[in-house]
Design a protein around this motif. Structure first.
Motif, PDB file in Angstrom:
ATOM      1  N   THR A  67      14.810  36.194 -33.722  1.00 44.15           N
ATOM      2  CA  THR A  67      15.519  35.407 -34.727  1.00 44.15           C
ATOM      3  C   THR A  67      14.550  34.469 -35.430  1.00 44.15           C
ATOM      4  O   THR A  67      13.478  34.145 -34.899  1.00 44.15           O
ATOM      5  N   SER A  68      14.944  34.044 -36.617  1.00 42.54           N
ATOM      6  CA  SER A  68      14.158  33.048 -37.348  1.00 42.54           C
ATOM      7  C   SER A  68      14.705  31.646 -37.104  1.00 42.54           C
ATOM      8  O   SER A  68      14.120  30.653 -37.529  1.00 42.54           O
ATOM      9  N   TYR A  89      25.423  31.809 -28.199  1.00 45.71           N
ATOM     10  CA  TYR A  89      24.045  32.194 -27.902  1.00 45.71           C
ATOM     11  C   TYR A  89      23.238  30.957 -27.499  1.00 45.71           C
ATOM     12  O   TYR A  89      23.646  29.816 -27.751  1.00 45.71           O
ATOM     13  N   MET A  90      22.101  31.220 -26.855  1.00 44.92           N
ATOM     14  CA  MET A  90      21.090  30.198 -26.614  1.00 44.92           C
ATOM     15  C   MET A  90      19.892  30.526 -27.512  1.00 44.92           C
ATOM     16  O   MET A  90      19.691  31.684 -27.876  1.00 44.92           O
ATOM     17  N   ILE A  91      19.111  29.539 -27.854  1.00 44.99           N
ATOM     18  CA  ILE A  91      17.851  29.761 -28.560  1.00 44.99           C
ATOM     19  C   ILE A  91      16.717  29.612 -27.557  1.00 44.99           C
ATOM     20  O   ILE A  91      16.652  28.624 -26.812  1.00 44.99           O
ATOM     21  N   ARG A  92      15.839  30.626 -27.507  1.00 44.03           N
ATOM     22  CA  ARG A  92      14.672  30.567 -26.626  1.00 44.03           C
ATOM     23  C   ARG A  92      13.411  30.678 -27.474  1.00 44.03           C
ATOM     24  O   ARG A  92      13.213  31.657 -28.183  1.00 44.03           O
ATOM     25  N   GLU A  93      12.579  29.659 -27.398  1.00 48.43           N
ATOM     26  CA  GLU A  93      11.318  29.638 -28.139  1.00 48.43           C
ATOM     27  C   GLU A  93      10.150  29.683 -27.157  1.00 48.43           C
ATOM     28  O   GLU A  93      10.095  28.886 -26.211  1.00 48.43           O
ATOM     29  N   THR A 124       3.863  32.285 -31.386  1.00 44.67           N
ATOM     30  CA  THR A 124       5.222  31.788 -31.233  1.00 44.67           C
ATOM     31  C   THR A 124       6.173  32.974 -31.289  1.00 44.67           C
ATOM     32  O   THR A 124       5.936  33.939 -32.014  1.00 44.67           O
ATOM     33  N   LYS A 125       7.246  32.889 -30.529  1.00 38.35           N
ATOM     34  CA  LYS A 125       8.271  33.927 -30.537  1.00 38.35           C
ATOM     35  C   LYS A 125       9.615  33.255 -30.334  1.00 38.35           C
ATOM     36  O   LYS A 125       9.802  32.501 -29.381  1.00 38.35           O
TER      37      LYS A 125
END
Length: 280
Positions: free
Chosen positions: A144-145, A221-225, A259-260
């Motif tokens: 995702t962005s 959803y969760m955001i994982r960076e 980064t991902k």
């Protein structure tokens, strides 16, 4: 930066040591479990090393330490030392081994330098980002962005739960440090987690692999960076050496390499976007 320092200040208020403890905290449909206990016994470490085909494992390996976030439907994510070590590169031609050779040359008179280059990454560098839980149901990861709103996280909000769990640490025979730990804080409408791998090889390099995880009530959803930052010591000549030992301070001086960003999408039985209830 300020956000990590907030974590650091919270950690400083906690009692450190090897005393066993387990905390469970329930909020909405989620439960956080933070378990901390003693270092693995030598016989268990030897067996694990054989299973992983690694001639050596971290000096302080907390094999039973975990931080788990689990939904009432069974799915979730967990952070533990064993799975983190499974992501260590044990190939001869890895970039990490090349760094070991550079380190070996810089420490030619060291007894340990003769033992460094083996069929494993002696720095225990891991790109571990957590272990997804669930048999019938699991979260699914998609690129995702979308990014975590760090400014929103800096806002003053009640911290309902906090913990800091060390997974492993090694002093690289007094020539640096390799360690990974995970911290979590739960607020009334969200939670934020930071898994950090920190590596310092004296005279060679500093590397930080960070995994940030964020979930807000009402989101499905969760955001994982995930990010990797790394610099050779030669590139840090203008940075005070006193900062080399402080991951919180040195991180802003390291070069961003990767980064991902991912969405960890909850199964359909999880909270839906229309659900605006708080997590508490």
């Amino acid at each position: 930066m300020a956000l990590w320092l907030m974590f650091a200040n919270l950690s400083a208020m906690m009692t450190h040591g090897f005393k066993s403890s387990k905390q469970d905290f329930t909020f909405g449909p989620w439960k956080v479990t933070a378990a901390k206990t003693h270092i693995m016994k030598s016989k268990d470490i030897e067996r694990l090393g054989e299973e992983m085909h690694m001639p050596s494992l971290p000096e302080m390996l907390f094999g039973d330490n975990i931080l788990r976030i689990q939904h009432t439907d069974g799915y979730g994510i967990e952070f533990n030392a064993i799975d983190a070590l499974k992501r260590v590169n044990n190939m001869h031609d890895s970039v990490k081994v090349a760094c070991a050779q550079e380190w070996q040359e810089s420490r030619a008179d060291s007894e340990h330098s003769k033992e460094v280059v083996k069929r494993y990454d002696w720095t225990y560098t891991t790109d571990y980002r957590g272990t997804l839980l669930g048999e019938d149901l699991q979260m699914t990861a998609t690129e995702t962005s979308e990014r975590i709103d760090m400014e929103k996280l800096k806002a003053r909000e009640q911290i309902m739960f906090f913990d800091d769990v060390l997974l492993f640490e090694d002093e690289l025979h007094d020539h640096g440090v390799s360690m990974i730990s995970v911290k979590i804080r739960v607020m009334p409408t969200s939670f934020f987690l930071l898994l950090r791998f920190f590596l310092r090889v004296d005279g060679v390099l500093i590397r930080i692999n960070d995994t940030r995880l964020y979930h807000e009530a009402g989101k499905n959803y969760m955001i994982r960076e995930y990010s990797t930052r790394e610099s050779n010591i030669s590139e840090l000549q203008n940075v005070p050496a006193a900062l080399y030992t402080d991951p919180n301070e040195i991180s802003q001086h390291l070069t961003l390499k990767l980064t991902k960003c991912e969405k960890l999408e909850l199964p359909e039985t999880g909270p839906q976007p229309g659900n605006t209830e708080a997590l508490q």
